[in-house]
Design a protein around this motif. Structure first.
Motif, PDB file in Angstrom:
ATOM      1  N   GLU A   5       0.794  -1.115  -0.041  1.00  0.00           N
ATOM      2  CA  GLU A   5       0.145  -0.243   0.210  1.00  0.00           C
ATOM      3  C   GLU A   5       1.047   1.469  -0.538  1.00  0.00           C
ATOM      4  O   GLU A   5       0.433   2.438  -0.005  1.00  0.00           O
ATOM      5  CB  GLU A   5      -1.115  -0.385   1.465  1.00  0.00           C
ATOM      6  N   VAL A   6       2.382   1.164  -0.078  1.00  0.00           N
ATOM      7  CA  VAL A   6       3.300   2.385  -0.086  1.00  0.00           C
ATOM      8  C   VAL A   6       4.104   2.119  -1.479  1.00  0.00           C
ATOM      9  O   VAL A   6       4.192   1.668  -2.361  1.00  0.00           O
ATOM     10  CB  VAL A   6       4.205   1.873   1.501  1.00  0.00           C
ATOM     11  N   GLU A   7       3.545   3.745  -1.325  1.00  0.00           N
ATOM     12  CA  GLU A   7       4.314   4.064  -2.777  1.00  0.00           C
ATOM     13  C   GLU A   7       6.138   3.535  -2.833  1.00  0.00           C
ATOM     14  O   GLU A   7       6.810   3.502  -1.736  1.00  0.00           O
ATOM     15  CB  GLU A   7       4.915   4.963  -3.428  1.00  0.00           C
ATOM     16  N   THR A   8       6.188   3.046  -3.800  1.00  0.00           N
ATOM     17  CA  THR A   8       7.854   2.104  -3.973  1.00  0.00           C
ATOM     18  C   THR A   8       8.288   2.817  -5.333  1.00  0.00           C
ATOM     19  O   THR A   8       7.836   2.297  -6.360  1.00  0.00           O
ATOM     20  CB  THR A   8       7.614   0.648  -3.446  1.00  0.00           C
ATOM     21  N   LEU A   9       9.962   2.870  -5.232  1.00  0.00           N
ATOM     22  CA  LEU A   9      10.459   3.360  -6.993  1.00  0.00           C
ATOM     23  C   LEU A   9      11.244   1.697  -6.370  1.00  0.00           C
ATOM     24  O   LEU A   9      12.399   2.175  -5.908  1.00  0.00           O
ATOM     25  CB  LEU A   9      10.758   4.132  -6.026  1.00  0.00           C
ATOM     26  N   GLY A  10      11.287   1.059  -7.384  1.00  0.00           N
ATOM     27  CA  GLY A  10      11.923  -0.799  -7.174  1.00  0.00           C
ATOM     28  C   GLY A  10      12.520  -0.316  -8.338  1.00  0.00           C
ATOM     29  O   GLY A  10      12.865   0.163  -9.548  1.00  0.00           O
ATOM     30  N   ILE A  11      14.133  -0.228  -7.859  1.00  0.00           N
ATOM     31  CA  ILE A  11      14.970  -0.388  -8.909  1.00  0.00           C
ATOM     32  C   ILE A  11      16.123  -1.649  -8.686  1.00  0.00           C
ATOM     33  O   ILE A  11      16.771  -1.989  -8.080  1.00  0.00           O
ATOM     34  CB  ILE A  11      16.436   1.183  -8.726  1.00  0.00           C
TER      35      ILE A  11
END
Length: 604
Positions: A368-374
């Motif tokens: 539910e949390v904004e995540t920038l996945g790299i």
């Protein structure tokens, strides 16, 4: 917030490039390997696989030569008639073959050996129960991210479905043991020597991929002794690291520049300790770590706020409540239950930036949390990030919470409080030696994670995923072998009773040290059930004298019943080259620091 995670798999590790390619280094400076850092294992040799004249060797001997070409130096296992040809071929080769007392112990030792020195290892068993006994250890290997090649025999085709002794085939065993899936990244049945070139290619590719790799090669007994009838063609391959794209680096820099941020360090960042420290000191970011990440960032550093999850520190929660950062940069951790307990208290104001070689972990723990996945190797990502954060002197602008470090004075009374034992281990083992320390599932894990403090990566090991009892008690042999020195297992008496590998350590003169928390019970279960409100539960296991057991098996040992005896016993064990057991009579009433686990169970 209810955001969809943003993922990037740009330049993933599956887009293979030549090893040490000068073209690759020229085109993209981000893939330069930091000096002295091993980012992932590579084969011992990149030369074509060279096999002796076909008339001179058997399939088993060819397999062993292939393993040597792949960089394998050690084989752990338990023998049997069905694996005789392979066992003989390994024993007559340069491989160091270590004969264990139980297959699960062999696999746990192999896991810890690989994680200690980054070299692929082989585990061998016989048919039937030999194979099934290894399954728990193999699942642990998969969860821990190790590189293990498992070799087992199978029943000959002509004998299948005829009640052969210990029949091992698709007809008698679960099909997932012979196919790639949840347990094995790669699995195959070698029914003919002609399959060897493809097997070699697949193993090579798997061992050079970032992260763990668990393979299973099932070889029928008749095939093991069959002669090689044709030359094996050369195996050529290329490889690359997962590299961050410049657009993702720019977006990460922009998000980190929005305000204060914290760094959450996991086991997958163990090859980037130098870079992480540079980033923290240039930005003033607070740093916390998972239990498996202890020591990657020095625990005595003023910016270190503590360990998260099981056995962790309340200072972390205090930081998140009082200094709640805009973002948290997550490096090489899945944020699994024992790392985060999925606690809302660990959620930053604007979300996570999660960097990992495995894109499947992005946004899973906190969907539910904004995540920038790299998707990237952590070291390469941090090096790229550092270009945007040049050195500017100390930037620590806030007084950060620090892990509590209360000192408990030893007494002459019996029994020994676990907190006092850990303090003694800190002084003698951690600070006066370079021994690897492994803590066992149970109260040992909680006490070690909470009270021991490490300043270098690779010295502390714990299994927070599969968490099998007996992992540390037997894995310590592999850690000692790979580290070429003393390794210490802190274990409960319940786990120690699962361990039959003291005998193995004596046979091979492995300098393993067991520190046993002996309280005559499964004390995590006893304390946990009481905390959950359950009464009348019998978690007792009786009293065992582990020194007598050790001496009966040929090892040395000493029993400690008073806190004043601890340092002398630990120093004696460190100075002794042979396997050693310290049997510590423990005060079972001191509660282990695992309240977060109890709260999580109550919530469930």
């Amino acid at each position: 917030m209810n955001h969809t995670p943003k993922f990037s798999n740009r330049n993933s590790a599956n887009n293979l490039r030549p090893k040490n390619s000068s073209v690759m280094a020229t085109q993209n400076p981000l893939i330069q390997k930091p000096s002295g850092t091993v980012l992932f294992p590579a084969p011992h040799s990149t030369q074509p696989l060279k096999i002796q004249s076909p008339a001179q060797i058997t399939t088993a001997q060819a397999i062993v030569q292939m393993l040597q070409q792949l960089g394998v130096q050690q084989a752990f296992g338990v023998s049997g008639g069905a694996v005789a040809s392979l066992w003989a071929a390994m024993s007559q080769s340069p491989l160091e073959v270590l004969h264990f007392r139980h297959e699960s112990g062999a696999v746990f030792a192999a896991v810890e050996a690989n994680l200690a020195n980054n070299k692929p290892v082989v585990v061998f068993t016989t048919t039937g129960p030999g194979l099934t006994n290894a399954i728990t250890g193999l699942y642990a290997a998969r969860w821990e991210g190790a590189k293990v090649i498992f070799i087992s025999p199978a029943t000959a085709v002509s004998h299948r479905e005829r009640w052969a002794f210990q029949e091992t085939s698709h007809h008698t065993m679960p099909s997932e043991l012979f196919h790639s899936g949840r347990l094995f990244h790669y699995a195959t049945s070698l029914e003919s020597p002609e399959q060897l070139p493809e097997v070699s290619r697949r193993l090579t590719l798997g061992l050079t991929r970032p992260g763990g790799f668990i393979a299973h090669l099932s070889v029928p007994t008749t095939v093991q002794s069959s002669p090689i009838t044709s030359e094996l063609p050369p195996i050529k391959f290329s490889q690359s690291l997962a590299v961050p794209g410049e657009d993702m680096i720019s977006e990460a820099v922009q998000q980190l520049s929005e305000g204060n941020f914290a760094i959450w360090v996991g086991f997958g960042a163990r090859g980037a300790a130098t870079e992480i420290r540079q980033l923290a000191e240039r930005t003033g970011a607070a740093v916390m770590c998972s239990p498996r990440g202890k020591g990657i960032f020095p625990e005595d550093h003023p910016q270190f706020i503590g360990v998260t999850g099981f056995g962790g520190h309340s200072s972390v929660v205090k930081y998140m409540q009082e200094h709640r950062p805009m973002r948290v940069l997550v490096l090489g951790t899945r944020l699994s239950e024992f790392t985060s307990f999925w606690s809302p208290a660990m959620v930053p104001q604007r979300g996570f930036i999660q960097v990992d070689i495995d894109p499947q972990v992005f946004g899973v723990a906190y969907p539910e949390v904004e995540t920038l996945g790299i998707q990237s190797d952590v070291g390469l990502f941090i090096r790229a990030l550092l270009k945007y954060f040049p050195p500017r002197g100390s930037l620590i602008s806030q007084v950060l919470p620090r892990p509590e470090q209360t000192t408990v004075e030893p007494l002459n009374a019996c029994p020994v409080r676990p907190s006092v034992l850990m303090d003694a281990i800190q002084r003698v083992i951690v600070e006066q030696s370079n021994a690897i320390v492994i803590t066992e599932a149970g109260n040992s894990f909680a006490w070690g994670t909470n009270r021991l403090r490490f300043q270098q990566p690779g010295r502390y090991r714990v299994s927070t995923g599969f968490g099998s009892m007996g992992h540390a008690a037997t894995g310590v042999l592999g850690a000692a072998l790979a580290g070429q020195g003393k390794a210490v297992a802190i274990v409960g008496d319940g786990a120690m009773l699962m361990n039959s590998e003291i005998s193995t350590a004596v046979q091979h003169q492995i300098p393993a040290l067991w520190v046993v928390l002996n309280d005559g019970r499964y004390n995590m279960c006893a304390q946990g059930m009481a905390a959950l409100g359950y009464e009348g539960i019998n978690a007792g296991i009786g009293t065992t004298n582990f020194v007598m057991m050790a001496r009966a098996l040929g090892a040395a040992g000493v029993r400690v019943s008073s806190e004043s005896e601890l340092e002398t016993a630990l120093k004696q064990a460190l100075a002794t080259a042979e396997p050693f057991v310290i049997d510590v009579v423990i005060d079972e009433s001191e509660p282990a620091p695992c309240g977060s686990r109890i709260q999580s169970l109550k919530a469930q």
